[in-house]
Design a protein around this motif. Structure first.
Motif, mmCIF file in Angstrom:
data_model
loop_
_atom_site.group_PDB
_atom_site.id
_atom_site.type_symbol
_atom_site.label_atom_id
_atom_site.label_comp_id
_atom_site.label_asym_id
_atom_site.label_seq_id
_atom_site.Cartn_x
_atom_site.Cartn_y
_atom_site.Cartn_z
ATOM 1 N N ALA A 46 0.851 -1.199 0.000
ATOM 2 C CA ALA A 46 0.000 0.000 0.000
ATOM 3 C C ALA A 46 0.883 1.244 0.000
ATOM 4 N N ALA A 47 0.314 2.356 -0.442
ATOM 5 C CA ALA A 47 1.024 3.629 -0.424
ATOM 6 C C ALA A 47 0.036 4.750 -0.129
ATOM 7 N N ILE A 48 0.581 5.854 0.395
ATOM 8 C CA ILE A 48 -0.270 6.988 0.736
ATOM 9 C C ILE A 48 0.466 8.275 0.415
ATOM 10 N N GLY A 52 -2.370 12.373 2.541
ATOM 11 C CA GLY A 52 -3.259 11.273 2.895
ATOM 12 C C GLY A 52 -4.496 11.207 2.029
ATOM 13 N N SER A 53 -4.600 12.123 1.072
ATOM 14 C CA SER A 53 -5.809 12.171 0.256
ATOM 15 C C SER A 53 -5.850 11.075 -0.807
ATOM 16 N N SER A 54 -4.663 10.534 -1.135
ATOM 17 C CA SER A 54 -4.608 9.469 -2.135
ATOM 18 C C SER A 54 -3.991 8.224 -1.521
ATOM 19 N N THR A 55 -4.633 7.095 -1.750
ATOM 20 C CA THR A 55 -4.121 5.822 -1.263
ATOM 21 C C THR A 55 -4.163 4.796 -2.387
ATOM 22 N N TYR A 56 -3.255 3.845 -2.311
ATOM 23 C CA TYR A 56 -3.129 2.826 -3.341
ATOM 24 C C TYR A 56 -2.879 1.483 -2.660
ATOM 25 N N TYR A 57 -3.411 0.421 -3.276
ATOM 26 C CA TYR A 57 -3.302 -0.900 -2.679
ATOM 27 C C TYR A 57 -2.986 -1.950 -3.728
ATOM 28 N N ALA A 58 -2.262 -2.972 -3.295
ATOM 29 C CA ALA A 58 -2.116 -4.159 -4.129
ATOM 30 C C ALA A 58 -3.462 -4.868 -4.189
ATOM 31 N N ASP A 59 -3.714 -5.515 -5.293
ATOM 32 C CA ASP A 59 -4.993 -6.221 -5.458
ATOM 33 C C ASP A 59 -5.209 -7.262 -4.366
ATOM 34 N N ARG A 64 -9.226 -5.236 2.414
ATOM 35 C CA ARG A 64 -8.899 -5.821 3.719
ATOM 36 C C ARG A 64 -7.933 -4.945 4.512
ATOM 37 N N PHE A 65 -7.059 -4.244 3.820
ATOM 38 C CA PHE A 65 -6.052 -3.399 4.466
ATOM 39 C C PHE A 65 -6.386 -1.928 4.220
ATOM 40 N N THR A 66 -6.043 -1.093 5.192
ATOM 41 C CA THR A 66 -6.237 0.349 5.063
ATOM 42 C C THR A 66 -4.979 1.070 5.514
ATOM 43 N N ILE A 67 -4.453 1.907 4.641
ATOM 44 C CA ILE A 67 -3.297 2.723 4.997
ATOM 45 C C ILE A 67 -3.792 4.122 5.374
ATOM 46 N N SER A 68 -3.184 4.688 6.389
ATOM 47 C CA SER A 68 -3.558 6.032 6.828
ATOM 48 C C SER A 68 -2.331 6.689 7.453
#
Length: 122
Positions: A46-48, A52-59, A64-68
């Motif tokens: 994940a990346a942020i 913090g307005s943009s977040t990215y996740y692996a499929d 299931r996961f949340t980055i903050s």
């Protein structure tokens, strides 16, 4: 010298939750989480963005996961829920002083933490 310190790893049962934290040495960076399982290459989680307005996740972790992040505390979090045995890995946080062209590429991050182990038992 930039320091990143992860915490929050541990042993959890399938379906459980963990929250990882990554404290940086004061500055605000573009942040990412990566993981490496035994015998496998390190992979993006994940990346942020800075604000913090943009977040990215692996499929594999989306939904299931949340980055903050809390910039006042110079800390980034990775809330992990519905954990699976395949989530078992060493988790690393990483920081970039610039917005990376490819947030999923570990080469774009200049600073790394020491890692924290997450083990999900079946």
């Amino acid at each position: 010298q930039v320091q990143l310190v992860e915490s929050g790893g541990g042993l959890v049962q399938t379906g459980g939750s963990l929250r990882l934290s990554c404290a940086s040495s004061g500055r605000t960076y573009y942040m990412g989480w990566f993981r490496q399982a035994p015998g496998k290459e390190r992979e993006f989680v994940a990346a942020i963005s800075w604000s913090g307005s943009s977040t990215y996740y692996a499929d594999s972790v989306k939904g299931r996961f949340t980055i903050s992040r809390d910039n006042a505390k110079s800390t980034v979090y990775l809330q992990m829920s519905s954990l699976k045995p395949e989530d078992t890995a060493e988790y690393y946080c990483a920081a970039s002083p610039y917005t990376p062209a490819d947030y999923a590429s570990e080469r774009r991050y200049a600073y790394w933490g020491q890692g924290t182990q997450v083990t999900v038992s079946s």
